[in-house]
Design a protein around this motif. Structure first.
Motif, short mmCIF file in Angstrom:
data_model
loop_
_atom_site.label_atom_id
_atom_site.label_comp_id
_atom_site.label_asym_id
_atom_site.label_seq_id
_atom_site.Cartn_x
_atom_site.Cartn_y
_atom_site.Cartn_z
N LYS A 68 0.84 -1.20 0.00
CA LYS A 68 0.00 0.00 0.00
C LYS A 68 0.88 1.25 0.00
CE LYS A 68 -3.43 2.49 2.74
NZ LYS A 68 -4.22 2.55 3.98
N PHE A 73 -0.87 4.28 -2.37
CA PHE A 73 -2.29 4.33 -2.08
C PHE A 73 -2.55 5.10 -0.78
CE2 PHE A 73 -2.50 0.01 -4.29
CZ PHE A 73 -2.94 0.56 -5.48
N GLN A 94 -9.01 1.09 -4.75
CA GLN A 94 -7.82 1.77 -4.26
C GLN A 94 -7.78 3.19 -4.82
OE1 GLN A 94 -7.04 -1.22 -6.42
NE2 GLN A 94 -7.81 -2.36 -4.68
N TYR A 96 -5.14 6.66 -5.03
CA TYR A 96 -3.75 7.06 -4.89
C TYR A 96 -3.65 8.39 -4.17
CZ TYR A 96 -2.55 3.40 -8.25
OH TYR A 96 -2.38 2.19 -8.88
#
Length: 197
Positions: A68, A73, A94, A96
């Motif tokens: 992650k 993310f 997800q 960013y």
């Protein structure tokens, strides 16, 4: 007379190498190919690190806390599955940190590579390997964005793991190439975890 005896002797020796009894191996039954896991639609064996039943996989579990952070993310959370991906399908969304792209992972439970080639069109798919799995990449249009990049990982017979990268909504600097870069990185990370399931 000796010339005729040699072919008959050779034929007798060769006949001894194969067994007429059903279920018994013969010289022609031996194979030296590497072991594979699973087949796709009953055709040739599929070379996968591990065949994984995606019915038992929650897609968000394929992203570790380390991944992650490495992938950039700011959020990883379960999303609403799409009914067209089969009963029991699951989704993980997800976002960013830079908000230029979004991504998601779906489990597709209602058809494998053969179905994908029929519905998407084989000419629109680019074959690749992702974390040791056979996979297919395609670029698609995504309303309100610059486009999307989808990677289908052949995780099990009749099942695919779909990893999508989507150029952010209203973000002019986001491109389909950028979405593909993000999708490939996410697919590699998720595929590596999938192989341990």
């Amino acid at each position: 007379m000796r010339r005729l005896a040699v072919p008959f002797l050779l034929a007798a020796v060769l006949a001894g190498c194969s067994s007429p009894t059903p279920g018994k191996p013969s010289a022609n039954d031996q194979t030296g190919s590497a072991p594979t896991t699973g087949t796709s639609a009953g055709t040739a064996p599929v070379n996968r690190p591990r065949a994984v039943d995606l019915k038992a996989v929650e897609p968000c579990s394929l992203i570790t806390p380390e991944q992650k952070a490495a992938l950039g993310f700011n959020a990883v959370k379960a999303g609403t599955p799409r009914p067209e991906y089969g009963e029991g399908s699951q989704r993980c969304n997800q976002t960013y940190v830079d908000h230029k792209y979004i991504a998601d992972i779906h489990t597709l439970l209602n058809g494998g590579v053969d179905r994908l080639k029929k519905t998407t069109g084989e000419s629109k798919l680019t074959a690749l390997r992702v974390a040791g799995y056979p996979a297919y990449l395609t670029r698609t249009e995504s309303p309100g964005t610059a486009g999307a990049c989808e990677i289908y990982i052949d995780a099990n017979d009749g099942q695919l793991l779909l990893v999508s990268g989507i150029a952010g909504i209203g973000e002019d600097s986001a491109t389909v190439d950028g979405a593909c870069e993000r999708a490939k990185a996410l697919a590699e990370a998720a595929g590596a975890v999938l192989a341990t399931k």
